[in-house]
Design an enzyme around this catalytic site. Structure first.
Site, mmCIF file in Angstrom:
data_model
loop_
_atom_site.group_PDB
_atom_site.id
_atom_site.type_symbol
_atom_site.label_atom_id
_atom_site.label_comp_id
_atom_site.label_asym_id
_atom_site.label_seq_id
_atom_site.Cartn_x
_atom_site.Cartn_y
_atom_site.Cartn_z
ATOM 1 N N ASP A 115 0.831 -1.210 0.000
ATOM 2 C CA ASP A 115 0.000 0.000 0.000
ATOM 3 C C ASP A 115 0.872 1.268 0.000
ATOM 4 O OD1 ASP A 115 -0.595 -1.419 3.125
ATOM 5 O OD2 ASP A 115 0.849 0.195 2.796
ATOM 6 N N GLU A 153 4.382 3.280 -23.317
ATOM 7 C CA GLU A 153 4.559 1.847 -23.502
ATOM 8 C C GLU A 153 4.007 1.515 -24.883
ATOM 9 O OE1 GLU A 153 1.880 -0.946 -22.019
ATOM 10 O OE2 GLU A 153 3.384 -2.472 -21.633
ATOM 11 N N HIS A 177 6.958 -5.225 -14.467
ATOM 12 C CA HIS A 177 5.931 -6.053 -13.836
ATOM 13 C C HIS A 177 5.276 -7.033 -14.798
ATOM 14 C CE1 HIS A 177 3.920 -2.913 -15.924
ATOM 15 N NE2 HIS A 177 2.774 -3.522 -15.753
ATOM 16 N N ASP A 178 5.595 -6.896 -16.104
ATOM 17 C CA ASP A 178 5.025 -7.808 -17.112
ATOM 18 C C ASP A 178 6.033 -8.841 -17.590
ATOM 19 O OD1 ASP A 178 3.281 -5.129 -18.839
ATOM 20 O OD2 ASP A 178 2.574 -6.493 -17.272
ATOM 21 N N ASP A 227 1.073 6.016 -13.593
ATOM 22 C CA ASP A 227 0.756 5.161 -14.741
ATOM 23 C C ASP A 227 -0.562 5.660 -15.341
ATOM 24 O OD1 ASP A 227 1.764 1.749 -14.945
ATOM 25 O OD2 ASP A 227 0.681 2.901 -16.481
ATOM 26 N N ASP A 267 0.238 3.620 -20.604
ATOM 27 C CA ASP A 267 -0.063 2.215 -20.874
ATOM 28 C C ASP A 267 -0.539 2.006 -22.309
ATOM 29 O OD1 ASP A 267 -0.383 -0.413 -19.577
ATOM 30 O OD2 ASP A 267 -2.469 -0.170 -20.175
HETATM 31 O O1 TEU Z 1 0.873 -4.188 -20.950
HETATM 32 C C1 TEU Z 1 0.636 -4.135 -22.341
HETATM 33 C C2 TEU Z 1 1.178 -5.322 -22.994
HETATM 34 O O2 TEU Z 1 1.666 -5.288 -24.068
HETATM 35 C C3 TEU Z 1 1.063 -6.591 -22.263
HETATM 36 O O3 TEU Z 1 0.131 -7.385 -22.982
HETATM 37 C C4 TEU Z 1 2.424 -7.223 -22.208
HETATM 38 O O4 TEU Z 1 3.050 -7.141 -23.472
HETATM 39 C C5 TEU Z 1 2.247 -8.651 -21.887
HETATM 40 O O5 TEU Z 1 1.535 -8.647 -20.683
HETATM 41 C C6 TEU Z 1 3.582 -9.330 -21.754
HETATM 42 O O6 TEU Z 1 3.347 -10.648 -21.400
HETATM 43 C C7 TEU Z 1 0.229 -3.108 -20.262
HETATM 44 C C8 TEU Z 1 0.525 -3.250 -18.783
HETATM 45 O O7 TEU Z 1 1.935 -3.127 -18.583
HETATM 46 C C9 TEU Z 1 0.026 -4.601 -18.360
HETATM 47 O O8 TEU Z 1 0.381 -4.857 -16.996
HETATM 48 C C10 TEU Z 1 -1.489 -4.605 -18.513
HETATM 49 O O9 TEU Z 1 -1.963 -5.897 -18.196
HETATM 50 C C11 TEU Z 1 -1.886 -4.249 -19.960
HETATM 51 O O10 TEU Z 1 -1.177 -3.149 -20.494
HETATM 52 C C12 TEU Z 1 -3.357 -3.859 -20.002
HETATM 53 O O11 TEU Z 1 -3.510 -2.635 -19.312
HETATM 54 CA CA CA Z 2 -1.861 -3.276 2.999
#
Ligand code: TEU
Ligand code: CA
Length: 555
Positions: free
Chosen positions: A29, A256, A328-329, A98, A199
């Protein structure tokens, strides 16, 4: 070359859900981030990028926003945010948010209204189409498996969602949508935030008529991508956004942009086009993908070097690059590009050497500064990511072997990056006193912040030193790049040059010992070792590099 704070700064990306839980509910948080600001100050980062913290039902962990003007319950209150921003600024740390405006949550008031009736004032905030008989309007697929269209009984039409069913795409061709987005952006910028990560911002303009994608259907791949990525009006909209909002503030923006080449990418960051400051390209992130991300193939260092050098050349003097190896992806960089077993520390430092001595703004993803690794959960039930779970279920339906699917998830699943930050060796790695929303990686007793801070040779202090060097030597930020040993599959080496300052970066991207022979010309220079991940001797004509050895010299 124009000097800018967002070129010189180092960005630290925080995935709040997994960063630090201050109230024992098992979810990170804002108060938790506040409590760790001094840790980030010690590391020396200049800018924090917060993954989405707005109100959300968390179908996609905050990338499905139901109210842009409020903080999601799990993360705290707007007062918590205001305090975090103020305390970060007091420490000389900026915060970028973001911006997720390709889509909203289906629980956003705009969508609740839009789906009520075809003549609702918000109907055209989204993309509705009649089906073809009982089929969706076209063959576009969602990034999270299945069709990109969801049938809605009430008005007997389908709505477009390039991601989850609960993430309906906004209709950017509707100027009221754009006006609402710009109003919201200004509201946050007037609070004093320092910019936005945007995003999938290159998805906001779809080709007129949303054509059926015959080619992708025949060739495989993601039908629709060529009709919604880098669409016909994307630059018109971004230049409008820049005029209406971005140009009025001293901020940084990073888009992105999946699926861009340097030629296409340059159109987003060219100084003269007044759109964005930089983008995240995905060519490096796709280096080990076969027909899709789950079809993992080995990557080659020569491809890695070629991609990065191509992006350097492609944007040189016209725009600016971001440099990142995970987020994170993506899987954890030390597991994907280094060796997370025998040479975890050495290879974590080697990879950081690349990110922090290449030209472009470096991004640190939470935990990489202590060499956190991918995770292997025994059961699919321990996974949380919608992309992973949808894909797993889709493949099980098609008869695939669960064990093979888990192996692919171990390599490329997004939860690899989303296990809780490992603060110490107490239960749940000190992330929470409650039950974590996702299990902690069981190597936390070995890999944690407390241990790193007590070890002068830790990955943490190597990052700290790299960040200090960046401040000390402008050549690290602005220097041109001259690649050495281009065709070598183990050695990644280059020199950098700026206003009489020169850098020599030598890296062994392999677990083998390699021999590096340097030119006489280089050897004649008066070299000063700035940083290395081993104890090294002086430079000689032939030197042997240990597994994952990295050295940076100034001359
Ligand atoms: O990710 C966009 C995106 O291209 C994702 O599909 C990424 O390439 C894929 O997850 C890789 O395995 C952005 C955000 O970073 C992601 O966390 C979100 O889930 C997505 O957009 C939708 O908002
Ligand atoms: Ca918490």
């Amino acid at each position: 070359m124009k000097r800018k704070w967002w070129k010189e700064g180092v960005v630290y990306q925080i995935y709040p859900r997994s960063f630090y839980d201050s109230n024992g509910d098992g979810i990170g948080d804002l108060k938790g981030i506040f409590e760790k600001l001094d840790y980030l100050k010690e590391l020396g980062v200049d800018i924090i990028w917060l993954n989405p913290i707005y109100k959300s039902p968390n179908a996609d962990n905050g990338y499905d926003i139901s109210d842009y003007y409020d903080i999601m319950d799990e993360f705290g209150t707007m007062e918590d945010f205001d305090k975090l921003l103020d305390e970060a600024h007091k420490r000389g740390i900026k915060i970028i948010m973001d911006l997720v405006v390709n889509h909203t949550s289906d629980e956003h008031i705009w969508f609740i209204e839009s789906r009520k009736s075809k003549d609702n004032p918000y109907r055209d905030f989204y993309i509705w189409r009649k089906g073809k008989g009982n089929n969706p309007p076209n063959n576009w697929t969602s990034a999270f498996s299945g069709s990109a269209w969801q049938y809605d009984e009430t008005t007997d039409e389908y709505y477009l969602h390039l991601f989850a069913v609960k993430q309906p795409d906004l209709n950017w061709d509707n100027e009221n949508v754009r006006k609402e987005v710009y109003k919201m952006m200004k509201w946050w910028l007037d609070k004093g935030i320092d910019g936005f990560r945007m995003d999938v911002i290159n998805f906001i303009s779809k080709v007129e008529g949303l054509p059926y994608d015959y080619e992708a259907e025949e060739k495989g791949g993601q039908p629709g991508f060529k009709y919604y990525a880098n669409g016909p009006k994307v630059h018109e909209y971004l230049q409008e956004m820049n005029r209406e909002v971005l140009s009025k503030y001293d901020i940084m923006t990073v888009g992105e942009t999946p699926g861009v080449t340097p030629e296409v990418g340059r159109l987003y960051v060219d100084y003269d086009r007044n759109e964005l400051n930089m983008i995240f390209q995905f060519e490096l992130m796709d280096i080990d993908s076969g027909k899709n991300k789950w079809d993992v193939k080995p990557w080659k260092l020569t491809d890695f070097k070629r991609i990065m050098y191509k992006w350097y050349q492609g944007l040189k003097e016209k725009g600016w690059n971001s440099v990142y190896l995970n987020n994170h992806d993506q899987p954890r960089m030390v597991s994907r590009f280094g060796d997370d077993k025998e040479f975890r520390v050495e290879s974590a430092k080697l990879l950081a050497t690349f990110v922090h001595t290449w030209q472009g703004t470096p991004y640190i993803y939470q935990g990489e500064e202590i060499g956190m690794t991918n995770v292997r959960f025994d059961s699919i039930d321990d996974y949380r990511d919608i992309e992973t779970l949808n894909w797993y279920n889709e493949m099980i339906q098609k008869g695939h072997d669960p064990k093979e699917l888990l192996e692919a998830i171990y390599k490329k699943g997004r939860d690899n990056a989303r296990t809780p930050m490992q603060w110490d060796d107490s239960e749940n790695a000190g992330f929470t006193t409650g039950k974590p929303w996702i299990k902690v990686n069981q190597n936390y007793k070995e890999i944690n912040v407390k241990k790193a801070l007590e070890d002068k040779n830790s990955v943490f202090y190597y990052y700290k030193k790299l960040i200090e060097l960046r401040r000390q030597y402008p050549v690290i930020v602005y220097g041109d790049i001259n690649l050495l040993f281009e065709d070598d599959e183990k050695i990644f080496a280059y020199t950098r040059h700026f206003e009489g300052q020169n850098l020599l970066v030598l890296m062994n991207f392999s677990k083998d010992q390699v021999e590096i022979s340097l030119s006489r010309e280089l050897l004649e220079k008066d070299m000063k070792l700035l940083i290395s991940n081993y104890d090294v001797g002086e430079l000689r004509e032939k030197i042997f590099f240990k597994p994952y050895e990295a050295r940076v010299y100034l001359f």
